[in-house]
Design a protein around this motif. Structure first.
Motif, mmCIF file in Angstrom:
data_model
loop_
_atom_site.group_PDB
_atom_site.id
_atom_site.type_symbol
_atom_site.label_atom_id
_atom_site.label_comp_id
_atom_site.label_asym_id
_atom_site.label_seq_id
_atom_site.Cartn_x
_atom_site.Cartn_y
_atom_site.Cartn_z
ATOM 1 N N UNK A 30 1.392 11.347 10.234
ATOM 2 C CA UNK A 30 2.328 10.312 10.675
ATOM 3 C C UNK A 30 3.642 10.421 9.915
ATOM 4 N N UNK A 31 4.738 10.247 10.652
ATOM 5 C CA UNK A 31 6.066 10.256 10.032
ATOM 6 C C UNK A 31 6.777 8.915 10.241
ATOM 7 N N UNK A 39 7.967 1.154 -0.485
ATOM 8 C CA UNK A 39 7.552 2.470 -0.988
ATOM 9 C C UNK A 39 7.600 3.508 0.128
ATOM 10 N N UNK A 40 7.110 3.125 1.300
ATOM 11 C CA UNK A 40 7.090 4.030 2.454
ATOM 12 C C UNK A 40 8.509 4.400 2.865
ATOM 13 N N UNK A 70 11.163 8.129 2.776
ATOM 14 C CA UNK A 70 11.828 8.692 3.945
ATOM 15 C C UNK A 70 11.090 8.487 5.256
ATOM 16 N N UNK A 71 10.121 7.578 5.244
ATOM 17 C CA UNK A 71 9.338 7.292 6.451
ATOM 18 C C UNK A 71 9.881 6.012 7.091
ATOM 19 N N UNK A 102 -2.776 8.451 4.091
ATOM 20 C CA UNK A 102 -2.506 8.850 5.486
ATOM 21 C C UNK A 102 -1.045 9.211 5.700
ATOM 22 N N UNK A 103 -0.165 8.541 4.948
ATOM 23 C CA UNK A 103 1.278 8.794 5.096
ATOM 24 C C UNK A 103 1.803 9.779 4.061
ATOM 25 N N UNK A 104 0.924 10.165 3.133
ATOM 26 C CA UNK A 104 1.306 11.098 2.056
ATOM 27 C C UNK A 104 2.541 10.617 1.313
ATOM 28 N N UNK A 105 2.518 9.316 0.928
ATOM 29 C CA UNK A 105 3.671 8.789 0.204
ATOM 30 C C UNK A 105 3.240 8.237 -1.167
#
Length: 206
Positions: free
Chosen positions: A6-7, A104-105, A109-110, A203-206
């Motif tokens: 997911x981006x 944070x997300x 950059x998401x 899941x978002x790799x953040x």
């Protein structure tokens, strides 16, 4: 076959980013001699709720209908209106852990969108809760004209995020909304509380 990462994040408002203290409604009901839970029961009856969620009537008209429905119980139109006004003066509270996660997300950059079934009061609520600048897009069912869990709602949300459905992660506390998002091609997570944030970060790799 694994899904694309997911981006973009689409997060529900009520029950996720905003929470409500049930004691407020209970206090109003006690003060006005109303049965416990009647305010929410009337307001959430589908015949009154569906038109306001799709922009057919205003929030004010919706609440006037709730007050009208209370008159037989209270016996006085003025007291019915006063009870609803007092109940509605409370606009909920922001969940600080979810807000910190949203920040944070976005810092990673998401893009983050608010995906909510709401009324024409939403912008005022976001301003009152200091959330106006915390989100990249707001997808309000009463503006879109269709509500979750309809596929068309999620298509509009993905378009607003400028992100294909396969790359949008949706978070909601309602099973029907989560199922609808998956039908529309989004990844979707059923929110159960802040303990879910660890999974969502992964899941978002953040």
């Amino acid at each position: 076959m694994s899904r694309e990462r997911a981006t973009a994040l689409l997060v529900d408002f009520d029950g996720v980013l905003r929470r409500w203290d049930p004691a407020v409604a209970a206090g109003v009901e006690r003060e006005y001699g109303l049965p416990e839970g009647v305010l929410g029961e009337i307001a959430m009856s589908w015949g009154l709720l569906q038109p306001v969620l799709t922009g057919q009537v205003s929030h004010a008209r919706w609440m006037a209908s709730v007050a009208d429905a209370l008159i037989p119980t209270i016996g006085d139109p003025e007291r019915a209106r006063a009870a609803v006004e007092q109940w509605q003066s409370y606009r909920g509270e922001v969940d600080p852990e979810v807000l910190a996660f949203v920040r944070e997300v976005r810092a990673a950059g998401i893009r983050v969108g608010l995906g909510t079934n709401a009324t024409d009061l939403l912008d005022a609520d976001l301003a009152a809760l200091d959330l106006t600048d915390e989100l990249d897009v707001v997808v309000n069912s009463s503006v879109v004209g269709v509500h979750k869990p309809a596929k068309e709602y999620f298509q509009a949300a993905c378009a607003a995020l400028d992100t294909p459905p396969a790359r949008v992660l949706f978070v909601d506390d309602q099973d029907r909304a989560v199922a609808g998002a998956r039908v529309a091609g989004l990844s979707a997570h059923r929110w159960s509380g802040p303990a879910d944030l660890r999974y969502l970060r992964a899941a978002l790799a953040c």
